[in-house]
Design a protein around this motif. Structure first.
Motif, short mmCIF file in Angstrom:
data_model
loop_
_atom_site.label_atom_id
_atom_site.label_comp_id
_atom_site.label_asym_id
_atom_site.label_seq_id
_atom_site.Cartn_x
_atom_site.Cartn_y
_atom_site.Cartn_z
N ASP A 69 0.88 -1.28 0.05
CA ASP A 69 0.01 -0.02 0.03
C ASP A 69 0.75 1.37 -0.06
O ASP A 69 1.39 1.47 1.12
N LYS B 69 -4.53 -2.04 0.04
CA LYS B 69 -4.96 -0.85 0.94
C LYS B 69 -5.98 -1.38 2.06
O LYS B 69 -5.82 -1.25 3.33
N SER C 185 -2.71 -5.45 3.58
CA SER C 185 -1.55 -4.46 4.11
C SER C 185 -0.50 -5.39 4.50
O SER C 185 -0.70 -6.29 5.39
#
Length: 368
Positions: A244, A259, A263
């Motif tokens: 991310d 995201k 992650s």
């Protein structure tokens, strides 16, 4: 040509409100999958292999086993248990199930995969067994019921998962199951606690330094004939990170999966664990077509939609209980729909031959 940020944001807002039709979402996902394949193909076997070796050396140099375990909880494992269970099969298996004919129900497919673990890991009643990364307890509970003379320990990073498993174990009258909430980065067992079998189902994808992780696991096995069984999802050839980078200068604003759901995650290649055999030796490996996982995910999506009204209300209430605006619960509901669709499309790509599931059986190296 790069997609302008305002168009990306408009699309993400539409996904969060559930207003983008599924067929458009799926078309976009397939385009992104083709883009991913272009990104990990450097044009020749020679260069691809060199890049893989560099990637492996990179993870061996990492200072932690897992980068952001707290993110896994936030994105998956401490989302409302009531909501998650409403989207899963009766055994709450939050990982690929097994559909040998394609006509199995989700309930049947859960049991078929759990049984395959028992056979491949050569489980027997009376053994000490560790379920490493036990999720909502599908495997731990199944083993505790199937092998009443065995002692089962499950490790989870989530306190809400432990609460669910403990409550289910009590309702089933199980006394041979213990769930520990801990971080694999720092956890270790006392020397008096060792295992005949260790099974880990879709936990390694949250890890980074497999060298350190497998060295630690090797010390938890009792004897040289004790076994480690691992189930991962994987790409057929190339490992890569889910990163991310949206908030970094020049970062990638298209990596929605990194995201919102993964992650610090890893997509292993099917052969990746073969490069980490300092402390364990591979006995055998298997590859399962990604179509098994795609069918699993389509079943979860169907259940989420069937229970949609209650699920949406539960996530709104959960957001409010956590001090958030209830709109965050609405976003979470629709993001899970996209997550299930995205993963189904990934594992169904090219009839399950590009991404799929790997099973591995390791034993301890002989100690001189």
């Amino acid at each position: 040509m790069a997609i302008p940020d305002w168009i990306l944001q408009l699309g993400y807002d539409g996904l969060d409100r559930g207003v983008v039709p599924d067929f458009i979402v799926r078309l976009a996902i397939r385009a992104l999958l083709r883009q991913r394949l272009r990104e990990i193909d450097y044009g020749s076997l020679e260069v691809n292999h060199a890049m893989k070796m560099a990637w492996i050396e990179g993870v061996k140099r990492r200072t932690t086993i897992a980068d952001v375990p707290e993110k896994a909880n936030e994105q998956h494992y401490e989302v409302s248990t009531k909501f998650i269970l409403s989207t899963l099969g009766p055994r709450a298996k939050y990982s690929s199930c097994l559909f040998p004919t394609g006509n199995e129900t989700l309930e049947e497919a859960e049991v078929l995969m759990l049984e395959s673990y028992c056979q491949k890991a050569q489980l027997q009643d009376g053994q000490d067994v560790l379920d490493l990364g036990c999720g909502w307890g599908s495997l731990s509970l199944y083993l505790a019921q199937k092998y009443p003379k065995s002692r089962i320990i499950g490790l989870s990073n989530s306190s809400t998962q432990k609460a669910h498993i403990d409550a289910t174990a009590r309702s089933l009258g199980l006394t041979n199951l213990d769930i520990i909430t801990t971080d694999v980065n720092t956890h270790d067992f006392q020397e008096t606690t060792r295992f005949d079998r260790i099974l880990s189902i879709e936990m390694f994808e949250h890890m980074k330094n497999y060298q350190v992780l497998l060295q630690k696991i090797s010390t938890w096995l009792k004897f040289t004939d004790s076994l480690l069984f691992i189930h991962i999802f994987c790409h057929r050839m190339t490992p890569y990170h889910f990163e991310d980078t949206e908030d970094k200068e020049g970062g990638d604003k298209t990596n929605w999966m990194a995201k919102n759901f993964f992650s610090g995650g890893t997509m292993p290649s099917h052969d990746l664990l073969l490069y980490f055999q300092d402390d364990l030796t591979l006995v055998r490996s298997w590859y399962l077509s990604g179509t098994h996982y795609s069918r699993t995910l389509e079943a979860w999506l169907k259940l989420q939609d069937q229970n949609g009204e209650a699920g949406l209300q539960e996530l709104q209430a959960d957001a409010k209980a956590k001090g958030q605006d209830p709109i965050e619960g609405v976003k979470a509901f629709y993001r899970f729909r996209v997550f299930y669709m995205a993963c189904s499309e990934l594992f169904g790509f090219d009839r399950g031959q590009e991404w799929g599931v790997g099973h591995y059986l390791f034993k301890r190296k002989n100690v001189a």
